[in-house]
Design a protein around this motif. Structure first.
Motif, PDB file in Angstrom:
ATOM      1  N   SER A 338      90.947  17.669 139.116  1.00 34.91           N
ATOM      2  CA  SER A 338      90.228  16.486 139.842  1.00 34.91           C
ATOM      3  C   SER A 338      90.463  16.148 141.359  1.00 34.91           C
ATOM      4  CB  SER A 338      90.696  15.392 138.750  1.00 34.91           C
ATOM      5  OG  SER A 338      91.770  14.957 138.849  1.00 34.91           O
ATOM      6  N   ASP A 339      90.194  14.841 141.370  1.00 34.77           N
ATOM      7  CA  ASP A 339      90.522  14.546 142.798  1.00 34.77           C
ATOM      8  C   ASP A 339      91.932  13.992 142.913  1.00 34.77           C
ATOM      9  OD1 ASP A 339      87.878  14.981 143.679  1.00 34.77           O
ATOM     10  OD2 ASP A 339      87.253  12.839 143.471  1.00 34.77           O
ATOM     11  N   VAL A 340      92.687  14.001 141.786  1.00 40.40           N
ATOM     12  CA  VAL A 340      93.943  13.656 141.910  1.00 40.40           C
ATOM     13  C   VAL A 340      94.910  14.301 141.305  1.00 40.40           C
ATOM     14  CG1 VAL A 340      93.055  11.033 141.651  1.00 40.40           C
ATOM     15  CG2 VAL A 340      93.625  12.294 139.681  1.00 40.40           C
ATOM     16  N   GLU A 341      94.607  15.647 140.549  1.00 41.71           N
ATOM     17  CA  GLU A 341      95.546  16.319 139.828  1.00 41.71           C
ATOM     18  C   GLU A 341      94.815  17.894 139.824  1.00 41.71           C
ATOM     19  OE1 GLU A 341      98.490  15.794 136.296  1.00 41.71           O
ATOM     20  OE2 GLU A 341      96.739  14.858 136.114  1.00 41.71           O
ATOM     21  N   ARG A 342      95.749  18.805 139.743  1.00 39.18           N
ATOM     22  CA  ARG A 342      95.506  20.075 139.823  1.00 39.18           C
ATOM     23  C   ARG A 342      96.516  20.738 138.721  1.00 39.18           C
ATOM     24  NH1 ARG A 342      93.429  24.731 142.907  1.00 39.18           N
ATOM     25  NH2 ARG A 342      94.774  26.487 143.108  1.00 39.18           N
ATOM     26  N   LEU A 343      96.068  21.242 137.623  1.00 35.69           N
ATOM     27  CA  LEU A 343      96.703  21.929 136.721  1.00 35.69           C
ATOM     28  C   LEU A 343      96.427  23.369 136.364  1.00 35.69           C
ATOM     29  CD1 LEU A 343      97.014  19.103 134.064  1.00 35.69           C
ATOM     30  CD2 LEU A 343      98.621  19.519 135.622  1.00 35.69           C
ATOM     31  N   GLU A 344      97.366  24.083 136.371  1.00 38.86           N
ATOM     32  CA  GLU A 344      97.005  25.918 135.996  1.00 38.86           C
ATOM     33  C   GLU A 344      97.103  25.927 134.491  1.00 38.86           C
ATOM     34  OE1 GLU A 344      98.389  30.561 137.175  1.00 38.86           O
ATOM     35  OE2 GLU A 344      99.400  28.718 137.999  1.00 38.86           O
ATOM     36  N   LEU A 345      96.029  26.807 134.311  1.00 43.41           N
ATOM     37  CA  LEU A 345      95.963  27.153 132.594  1.00 43.41           C
ATOM     38  C   LEU A 345      96.816  28.510 132.458  1.00 43.41           C
ATOM     39  CD1 LEU A 345      92.363  26.641 132.036  1.00 43.41           C
ATOM     40  CD2 LEU A 345      94.256  25.357 131.434  1.00 43.41           C
ATOM     41  N   LYS A 346      97.873  28.505 132.101  1.00 39.88           N
ATOM     42  CA  LYS A 346      98.858  29.815 132.167  1.00 39.88           C
ATOM     43  C   LYS A 346      98.816  30.658 130.823  1.00 39.88           C
ATOM     44  CE  LYS A 346     102.170  27.508 135.175  1.00 39.88           C
ATOM     45  NZ  LYS A 346     103.539  26.890 135.539  1.00 39.88           N
ATOM     46  N   LYS A 347      98.228  29.983 129.797  1.00 37.52           N
ATOM     47  CA  LYS A 347      98.119  30.769 128.651  1.00 37.52           C
ATOM     48  C   LYS A 347      96.898  31.461 128.288  1.00 37.52           C
ATOM     49  CE  LYS A 347     101.409  27.829 126.130  1.00 37.52           C
ATOM     50  NZ  LYS A 347     101.635  26.719 124.892  1.00 37.52           N
ATOM     51  N   ALA A 348      96.064  31.531 129.217  1.00 36.47           N
ATOM     52  CA  ALA A 348      94.653  32.208 129.113  1.00 36.47           C
ATOM     53  C   ALA A 348      94.997  33.527 129.205  1.00 36.47           C
ATOM     54  CB  ALA A 348      93.795  31.779 130.226  1.00 36.47           C
ATOM     55  N   THR A 349      94.228  34.461 128.495  1.00 35.81           N
ATOM     56  CA  THR A 349      94.178  35.808 128.506  1.00 35.81           C
ATOM     57  C   THR A 349      93.351  36.342 129.323  1.00 35.81           C
ATOM     58  OG1 THR A 349      95.202  36.009 126.204  1.00 35.81           O
ATOM     59  CG2 THR A 349      94.226  38.073 127.280  1.00 35.81           C
ATOM     60  N   ILE A 350      93.281  37.180 130.516  1.00 36.35           N
ATOM     61  CA  ILE A 350      92.439  37.397 131.374  1.00 36.35           C
ATOM     62  C   ILE A 350      92.259  38.879 131.826  1.00 36.35           C
ATOM     63  CG2 ILE A 350      91.869  36.976 134.077  1.00 36.35           C
ATOM     64  CD1 ILE A 350      93.544  34.314 133.694  1.00 36.35           C
ATOM     65  N   LYS A 351      91.309  39.325 131.648  1.00 40.65           N
ATOM     66  CA  LYS A 351      90.809  40.835 132.151  1.00 40.65           C
ATOM     67  C   LYS A 351      89.970  40.867 133.140  1.00 40.65           C
ATOM     68  CE  LYS A 351      89.328  45.219 129.833  1.00 40.65           C
ATOM     69  NZ  LYS A 351      88.822  45.926 128.663  1.00 40.65           N
ATOM     70  N   VAL A 352      90.081  41.703 134.139  1.00 35.76           N
ATOM     71  CA  VAL A 352      89.237  41.890 135.130  1.00 35.76           C
ATOM     72  C   VAL A 352      89.111  43.564 135.309  1.00 35.76           C
ATOM     73  CG1 VAL A 352      88.995  41.801 137.752  1.00 35.76           C
ATOM     74  CG2 VAL A 352      90.287  39.894 136.621  1.00 35.76           C
ATOM     75  N   TYR A 353      87.760  43.743 135.495  1.00 33.66           N
ATOM     76  CA  TYR A 353      87.402  44.957 135.887  1.00 33.66           C
ATOM     77  C   TYR A 353      86.137  45.472 136.502  1.00 33.66           C
ATOM     78  CZ  TYR A 353      84.125  43.006 132.367  1.00 33.66           C
ATOM     79  OH  TYR A 353      82.939  42.460 131.877  1.00 33.66           O
ATOM     80  N   GLU A 354      86.203  46.529 136.822  1.00 32.87           N
ATOM     81  CA  GLU A 354      84.928  46.909 138.046  1.00 32.87           C
ATOM     82  C   GLU A 354      83.966  47.235 137.006  1.00 32.87           C
ATOM     83  OE1 GLU A 354      83.913  49.780 141.888  1.00 32.87           O
ATOM     84  OE2 GLU A 354      85.801  49.860 140.798  1.00 32.87           O
ATOM     85  N   ALA A 355      82.663  46.493 137.215  1.00 30.81           N
ATOM     86  CA  ALA A 355      81.570  46.762 136.477  1.00 30.81           C
ATOM     87  C   ALA A 355      80.494  47.495 137.148  1.00 30.81           C
ATOM     88  CB  ALA A 355      81.031  45.434 136.345  1.00 30.81           C
ATOM     89  N   SER A 356      80.543  48.002 138.318  1.00 31.74           N
ATOM     90  CA  SER A 356      79.566  48.912 138.858  1.00 31.74           C
ATOM     91  C   SER A 356      79.305  50.050 138.320  1.00 31.74           C
ATOM     92  CB  SER A 356      80.266  48.984 140.388  1.00 31.74           C
ATOM     93  OG  SER A 356      80.112  47.957 141.171  1.00 31.74           O
ATOM     94  N   ASN A 357      78.106  50.432 138.085  1.00 26.36           N
ATOM     95  CA  ASN A 357      77.583  51.768 137.366  1.00 26.36           C
ATOM     96  C   ASN A 357      78.133  52.836 138.551  1.00 26.36           C
ATOM     97  OD1 ASN A 357      76.709  50.516 135.275  1.00 26.36           O
ATOM     98  ND2 ASN A 357      74.817  50.274 136.016  1.00 26.36           N
TER      99      ASN A 357
END
Length: 357
Positions: A338-357
């Motif tokens: 928000s304008d007054v606070e910034r909190l990181e979500l540390k328990k999220a499960t994240i996967k990144v991948y290349e999607a180009s054919n």
């Protein structure tokens, strides 16, 4: 009587009779023709059902009831339902393709996890349903789509939720509370030779091992369904540490709603009263036209604690869910800020991948 006069009289009577018998047109004094009233309009939709994955149910009988007293049956057929909250289930191809807006819902079911029968008779917000049917939504191709299903969900405690669902959007339009009722197991399954306890235990034990394990861990949750409906004013924001642009976004919410649309849809780029997100998937294109994708599963406890903490400050009216993608397009950090606070979500499960054919 001349032949011409007789023909004129016959045509006049035919015209007047057609006006009298038609319920689709009205000829006012001005002479203009009015189309069917909004109340009488019909739409192409089908009924379907759902229940949380770890809380299986079986519908004994359920109906959407129209203004004229006619009804459309909600799929039952003896199936055990646990396909997920807000998800599409079975489909009966019933009635005409075009149907009026339902005015009521009547439903009776058994909640296997609780070993309880519930029944309810509810008035539906027909005008709100009609507004959604009229407006439709924009899908991931930026094409106009329409809602095509009305979903009935049943959860522990007698909770009943209703959603409209289309290929790219699911919106909740109401939640209700059914009453527990007394009913014999043979009223549900006339041919069973099992006693109620054994019959119910067999249905619970038919859950997949991971679902059965989760049910034993979390127990019966009757209060969480109202919590899931809580909304906050927020929007997603995508920040890239290299030249790139978000293209498509999917968000599943804990309340069973979902959005699958193009990332520049005003619905996503402006603050909205959204529920808390459960899962998201988004795609982006770098300067070389390479496409990347991500899958992010949020931790329920962390999400609600973080949203509550951010909005506990009376000065905070809005917040962003900020996705920060590194310059290699290989990692994402997620923040609620928000304008007054910034909190990181540390328990999220994240996967990144290349999607180009």
């Amino acid at each position: 009587m001349t032949r011409g006069y007789f023909l004129f009289l016959t045509l006049t009577l035919i015209y007047l009779n057609s006006c009298k018998n038609s319920d689709k047109i009205n000829i006012p004094e001005t002479g203009s023709i009015m189309t069917t009233t909004q109340k009488d309009k019909k739409y192409e939709w089908l009924p379907t059902e759902c229940a949380p994955e770890i809380y299986p149910v079986r519908i004994k009988e359920g109906y959407f009831i129209m203004e004229d007293g006619s009804s459309i049956e909600i799929p039952s057929g003896g199936r055990t339902v646990h396909n997920g909250w807000g998800q599409i289930g079975s489909t009966y191809i019933v009635g005409d393709d075009l149907k009026p807006i339902p005015r009521k819902l009547k439903i009776t079911w058994i909640s296997y996890a609780e070993n309880k029968f519930y029944s309810g008779d509810f008035d539906l917000p027909s005008e709100e349903i009609q507004r959604f049917f009229e407006k439709g939504f924009l899908d991931r191709r930026n094409k106009q789509e329409n809602y095509s299903r009305i979903v009935v969900g049943m959860a522990p405690g007698g909770i009943v939720s209703i959603w409209l669902l289309g290929a790219g959007s699911t919106v909740e339009i109401g939640q209700y509370l059914a009453k527990e009722i007394n009913m014999e197991i043979n009223d549900l399954s006339p041919n069973t030779t099992l006693d109620r306890e054994t019959y119910v235990a067999n249905r619970i034990n038919s859950l997949k091992e991971d679902k059965l394990k989760k049910l034993k861990e979390v127990g019966i949750r009757t209060d969480i369904w109202k919590t899931y409906r809580k909304r906050y004013s927020w929007k997603p924001v995508y920040n890239f540490n290299s030249q790139a642009e978000a293209t498509k976004t999917l968000v599943d919410f804990f309340n069973g709603e979902s959005i699958h649309t193009f990332s520049k849809n005003p619905l996503l780029t402006s603050f909205q009263e959204f529920a808390v997100p459960k899962y998201t998937r988004f795609y982006w294109m770098d300067k070389n036209k390479n496409e990347f994708g991500s899958k992010i599963y949020f931790d329920e406890k962390e999400m609600y604690e973080t949203f509550d903490k951010i909005f506990a400050n009376p000065k905070v009216k809005q917040a962003v869910l900020n996705f920060e993608v590194d310059k290699y397009n290989s990692n994402i950090k997620v923040f609620i800020e928000s304008d007054v606070e910034r909190l990181e979500l540390k328990k999220a499960t994240i996967k990144v991948y290349e999607a180009s054919n």
